[in-house]
Write a protein that holds these residues in place. Sequence first.
Motif, short mmCIF file in Angstrom:
data_model
loop_
_atom_site.label_atom_id
_atom_site.label_comp_id
_atom_site.label_asym_id
_atom_site.label_seq_id
_atom_site.Cartn_x
_atom_site.Cartn_y
_atom_site.Cartn_z
N UNK A 241 0.92 -1.05 0.04
CA UNK A 241 -0.10 0.09 0.06
C UNK A 241 0.88 1.17 -0.11
N UNK A 242 0.18 2.39 -0.44
CA UNK A 242 1.11 3.86 -0.17
C UNK A 242 1.71 3.69 1.06
N UNK A 243 1.25 3.50 2.34
CA UNK A 243 1.65 3.58 3.64
C UNK A 243 2.98 2.72 3.55
N UNK A 244 2.85 1.71 3.23
CA UNK A 244 3.93 0.56 3.30
C UNK A 244 5.16 0.95 2.48
N UNK A 245 4.87 1.54 1.11
CA UNK A 245 5.92 1.79 0.36
C UNK A 245 6.72 3.08 1.14
N UNK A 246 5.89 4.00 1.63
CA UNK A 246 6.52 5.17 2.17
C UNK A 246 7.30 4.79 3.27
N UNK A 247 6.96 3.79 4.12
CA UNK A 247 7.70 3.33 4.99
C UNK A 247 9.12 2.86 4.74
#
Length: 1845
Positions: free
Chosen positions: A776-782
């Motif tokens: 997800x977007x959050x995971x990629x940004x993490x």
Amino acid sequence: MKGVQSDTLGFVPQKDIVYNKLLPYANRLDDESNEILSKIKGNLGRAVQLREIWPGVLFWTRKLSTYMRLYGRKFSKEDHVLFIKLLYELVTIPGLEISMMQGLSRLLINLLKKRELLSREDLELPWRPLYELYDRILFSKTEHLGLNWFPNSPRPRSSKLIMLKLIQRCSVESVLKTLVKNCRPYFSETATQEMLDEWRPLLCPFDVTMQRAISYFELFLPTTLHPELHHKGFQLWFDELISLWVSVQNFPSWEVHLVNLFARLANDNIGYIDWDPYIPKIFTRILRSLNLPVGTSQMIVPRYVTIAYDINHVVVWVSSLLGGPSKQAQAQLSGLFNSITSFFHPSNHGRWLMKLMKLLQRLPASVVRRLHRERYRKPSWLTPIPDSHKLTEEDITDFVLSMMQPVLLAMFSKTGSLDAAQALQNLALMRPELVIPPVLEKTYPALETLTEPHQLTATLSCMIGVARSLVSGGSRFPEGPTHMLPLLMRALPGVDPNDFSKCMITFQFIATFVTLVPLVDCSSALHERTDLTEVEREMCSASAEFEDFVLQFMDRCFALIDSSTLEQTREETQTEKMTQVESLVELGLSSTFSTILTQCSLDIFKVALEKVFNFATTNIFETRVAGRMVADMCRAAAKCHPAECLKMFVPHCCSAINQIAVHEEVLNEEELDKELLWNLQLLSEVTRVDGDKLLPYHSGLVQILQLTLHLKCKQGYILACNLLHHILRSTALIYPTEYCSVPGGFLQPVSDYLPIKDWGRPGDLWNLDIQWHVPSVEEISLAFYLLDLILQPELQRLQRFAKGEEDMSRDDVLQSLTIVQHCLLGAGSLMPPLKGEPVPELVKSMVNLDETTLFTGMEYDQTRENYRDAICRVMRQLLHYILENSEDDTKSLFSIIKIISDLLHFKGSHKNEFDSRWKSFNLVKKSMENRLHGRKQHIRALLIDRVMLQHELRKLTLEGCQYRSVHQELMGDLLRLSTSTYSQVRSRAQSVLFTALGTYNFCCRDLIPHVLDLLNPDNSSVKQQQFKGALYCLLGNHSGVCLANLHDWECIALTWPAIVRSGLSSAMSLEKPSIVRLFDDLADKIHRQYETIGIDFTISGECCSVAKQLMMAGSPVPKELVPTEEESEEGLNRQTLKNSEAVENYKGLVGGLLDCLSNRNMPWKFEHIAIGFLSLLLRDDHQLPPAAVTFFVESLNHDSLYVRKVAISAVAGIMKQIKVPHKKIPISPSELCGVIEDRIVAGDRPDNQWLQYNSNKLPLTQEDWDCCAFVEKTHWGYYCWPRKLMMYAPLEEQPKQNLSKEEMTEREQIIFDHFSDPVFINQFIEFLSLEDRKGKDKFSPRRFCLFKGLFRNFGDAFLPLLRPHMERLVADSHESKQRCVAEIISGLIRGSKHWNFSEVENLWELLCPLLRTALSNITVETYADWGTCIATACESRDPRKLHRLFEMLMESPVTGEGGSFVDACRLYVLQGGLAQQEWRVSELLHRLLQYLEPKLTQVYKNVRERIGSVLTYIFMIDVNLPLTQPTTSPRISDFTERILLKLKPLTEGDEEIQNHVIEENEVGEQDERTQAIKLLKTVLKWLIASAGRSFTTAVPEQLRLLPLLFKIAPVENDDSYDELKRDAKTCLSLMSQGLLYSDQIPMVLDVLKEIAGSSSWHARYTVLTYLQIMVFYNLFTFLSDRKAVHDVRGLVIKLLEDEQLEVREMAATTLSGFLQCNFLSMDAPMQVHFESLCKTRLPKKRKRELGFVVDTIPSADLVRRHAGVLGLSACILSSPYDVPTWMPQLLMDLSAHLNDTQPIEMTVKKTLSNFRRTHHDNWQQHKQQFTDDQLLVLTDLLVSPCYYA
């Protein structure tokens, strides 16, 4: 499904890979595949029309095979047919290079593989081009001369490669065979007749062409025609070939091919052929082909051992014969298994065991395949099986029952239980209720036993096979599932730290069963639901124990872990890695535990989680062994339910780590606190879970990372790196998050959903409902946050270090590199691949050669920093810095090499991991699949795994990548590392380099100059390490590219001369063994892998028209344009240019190598390498340049033996190249002979009479010679005539012979000059007559080829020079001199094929005296060479041409002059010549027989043996084959008549024949009897010699000699060497194994009955041993004849009452054998008969008076009583492994006779002790058959004092 798809695709796909539709990005794949397919169609079409085979066609066909790997056959039917037609045209281009042909064939095979997709209406392929291709390659006329190198064809180098070659040599052959196999269904309907016309004339059973013809039939004949066309198909040949098969008795090598053909025919046409008349014959032959040892004194004919039917085909044949109205095959099959069952008992072992096990394993699989075809397969165009012949339920039951007994015995076999397990798996699919209970009966006791672990492993592996059938229950075996829990609970003790194999099989067993069953407690359903069956109620109540099972399993695992900690096992030793055993146990443990948790209900899971958490957190483990296992268990828990798990573990571990790491000093400790390490390890494993479940904990985890990544302790920071790697991986990759066996898990209440209904349920492919993790977007940004936080600073720091701005210790550099590497491994899938400009001008092409990119679920975010590029930049700087300043920092270099490898290829998964997962997926699939229903009914977890593998496959599909500047730079670095100082660094860099070479298009051409630069002698700065590194780079690894041997003229023209020149380099030293070995390996590899590179790359017009259709037709239509006229013109020009360039390159390469050879300073080693390379460059489509011809001819007299050998082969090849072709004209045979038969009759007929040798019509004058039509090949005309016979045109139309020197070509002149020079010839002959290896030298075919070529091309020009040498050599008796002259003579005779009459006459004037001298000087060492010489000279030559030779050899071979040895040798030489002529010299055979008959009483053994062998050849032609005329050659029957007359003195009396002839020729006449015995000895030699060689056995004639053999009666096993006895013994053994026909059986039995009445007990005894073998080897033929069985039985029972004790005992043994193989059965009358015999009263013992002589002859009563006891004993011993119902009573009867007089008492004791021995193993089971009273008596008997007495 299909309908929907054809809308989005625009066509209906043939058969695509279904798993693609389940990928998370499935909706994008249709567009992607369409785009790729249209590109392939367009570019492939263009490439063919522009006539660009390389690179265009090869590049795009490779893309097509990749496309099929990714999408299956996802193209329309129209495209499918066009692809096949195009590839078929390409494969059959006549001059196509072999390696290209192989690649294209593999693709074509793939396109044709699923034959149900295209019917015969859609596609028709011609058969002849394929046949010509196959013939050209497999029976190449020039390969043996070294003019054609096929991939890995045998070449004369070293012997250790022989095995490798055999494997690889087959590759071209097997590819071609598979190709024919797949094209076969599409041959036209007239093909069969055309093939028969083509190959029938080759059917001459005495000739090698027979093998060839039959193997063609097996390979090419189509058997899948529609029933309406059968009259054009198999009906044309079936009767002819099957009658041929039936009448052949002695296993010729082609019989195997016939069996394979019939098996295929039967399988393709079940129900359309009546096999019943042949069934007993088929089964008898199958039984014989197993080569089982039988009888007491059997000798196996050596040929039978090597040639046996291929079990795979036998199995197919048998399974096709089952069923049908007559049920005959099943009866015979049961008979077969009954007769061989006892061989399966684990106590028996031998080389035959493998065959038996194979039979056992394959047969059920084959029957299941047939059932699937009859009941479940989708109907296609292939002929369906008619209902009358489908297998009925009863057929299946009978089949399963007939197999059960052998399978249950085989479970414990010495070869392992795998075969039995596979057999059981398939049998259980058909009849679980018959198969599973007996296996369970064996399994339960095995689980209890502690003393026999082998029993446990065997039974468990069999249970794994039947697991699915057991668990799913079903209507046939509803109580199956109730066994599941007891089995699981009892298996738990198998998790045993002390027994590794037991532990592994237990893990496998538990995992298999748990995968199939949801572990949910359903006991509450008993109260809530009323609709349950009895079995379901039982299952529900049992399911309450699941929780108990899981907890007990965990306790066992904890105990296992406790016992394998590092401290306990390896305190003293320094090893820190796990041992292999431990890592296997770790794998087994973690996968089993994870399976269990996946299948648990939430309640059970929570209990288990609690338990594992407590175990992990209350103890501290070392991190190497035990720690890994515990962490694995925790990871398994976390994967199943991440949220619950992380909630417990992450806070605990974080706080533990934080508490310890608060203290500053901890960070710099070398040895860290164990607790810290353990918690880090635990945390790093628990985080390998679904990424979005990690998000809530990210701040804590980041904090830990920052704390621990820079620990001083290596172990510590590596664990921290793992944590980083796993967090990144979890967030960045696409993967399924659950593998439960039911979609959606087990969360619903029991009232709505009953899990026991899902036991053993397969996954539903269309409703798999996979839960994917997509970042997800959050995971990629993490992930990027972590990279920015952690990777960025490390890169900056390393960059500063590389510029020299900052100092770092080696450990720090290594630590930074480790962090970088783990970041790359974790987030590789987020980083876009390296970009750069393509490297231009590597290869010219008119076709676009772009790479195709596949979407793998990642949209790269261009806004963020591209870390792959950043890492790449920094690594290159760092690498250069280290290589300049501290090259000995090898650890950092290793790390950099690993990072470079990942930069180039890594997108989230590694190839080797993928390969091993694919392997294990296939293994699991095999062990659990349901072959009966098919249709992908696998378990859900397996299906999910397969979809995941499909995703990985897309990520790893890399080939055909463009070679860009950035790759060029990295590969330059790798090359620099590969030639650096330290060998470890070199070898690691080389393996990365080789992988990269295989990935990027044409990059090899860019790299080769750089490598060769290091070998250049002018380059003086090269160090030895660089030199070695460069050589290794050329050598390549065993799988990848070999730079020294690319299939390309430009590359080879660079590398080969460079390798040779490197011998002058300063870095080269022959003192270093490693360098010498490298050059050897390099030369060896080139010799092994070189295949002739094409010079002619021409594409035909047909190909172009098909290619054009491909571009216009079907959907998707390619965007590429059809080439214009100009482009096509340009293509043609380029093709011509390419061909001429190839020729130029070829000449240049030869020139380059010759230049190297002319350099005086070249070390000898490199001279040899260069000569070896030159010898590879001989070809049959282009003559060798004259300079090279001169070189090779001069090398014939080189000082080095190796060079001379190569030169001999090369000159023989050159002779073939410059041979002038002779004109042939087609002739119709009917004109030649005036008569022609219209029907097929083989053998001697009026119309082939003229081919025969006829001494009245020999061509003795010029006119006769001219009008004689010579037919050189021996097989023409024997079976039938070809339509057109090719014969040589008359002499005047042939090219001129004996040219003068001016008329010769340049190459001919070179050879002519050298061979006309007396000095050259003297030297040459001198060298040829030297010894090479004493005693090992043989006649050399290479030298023969050289002389044959010399005399063929230059006529008799060199004879005057050679004549004195030949005369000198013949007179010298040294073996090397004799061998040399034999080679010259055979070359002369064969080379004189086209000489004119007068030349030939002169030749024989010279040769006859020479040969006479030679034969009188013959010695032990040379007789084989002369035999070869004459045989070679006569091969494929018309006998009428060689009449002088034959007349000379026939002059009187056995004269006695020169002793017996010379006689034997002369016969040997004569036999060599006559055997080559086969059936065409019947007159000579008659003359020879007439000459030999009076001499048959020879005294000398060696002459007798030779005469025996010659007789075999004389009668070889007298065969009894179908459609064959009686021969005009000598016949066995007449000969036997004449011999029997002479043997009369021996047949009349009734006494035994003793051998009292001394090996001396006494003077004076001997009496008739002595003469007869001498004659008999020779006859025996003949019978022995012909046993293995002739095709049919003359049974009636042999039978007339049988009584004589029995009179010699070889009984005593004394080893005194009595030739007569030993020969008779051998003879009887061989004859008893012979194959009999039903009409011959009565004749044999009559003879045996007659001998059984003879007065000699030796003869009677021998009858029994003969009978044993004869019956077993002809079992089904006997069984199909009631009267014969009755007669055999009568004979044995009569001999049981023989007056001689030995005969009685042998009769009992024979009877027991017949009972054991179910030939006779233990019926009531027999039992009654024996019991009544037993009750015979014995006369009272008289009191002896003193001096009274004891009466030794037993009274008749005693004999009868003994016979009865022996009969009972035979019955008991006939079932050694079980206790039938009649046995207890018989044992009781026997025991009554324990105190009778001898010999009865002895027999009873023996029987009881044998009974005890064979039944001891399973006594617990056998006991049940007896009543208590019987048991008392038995125990008393077996342990009574008399037992020991």
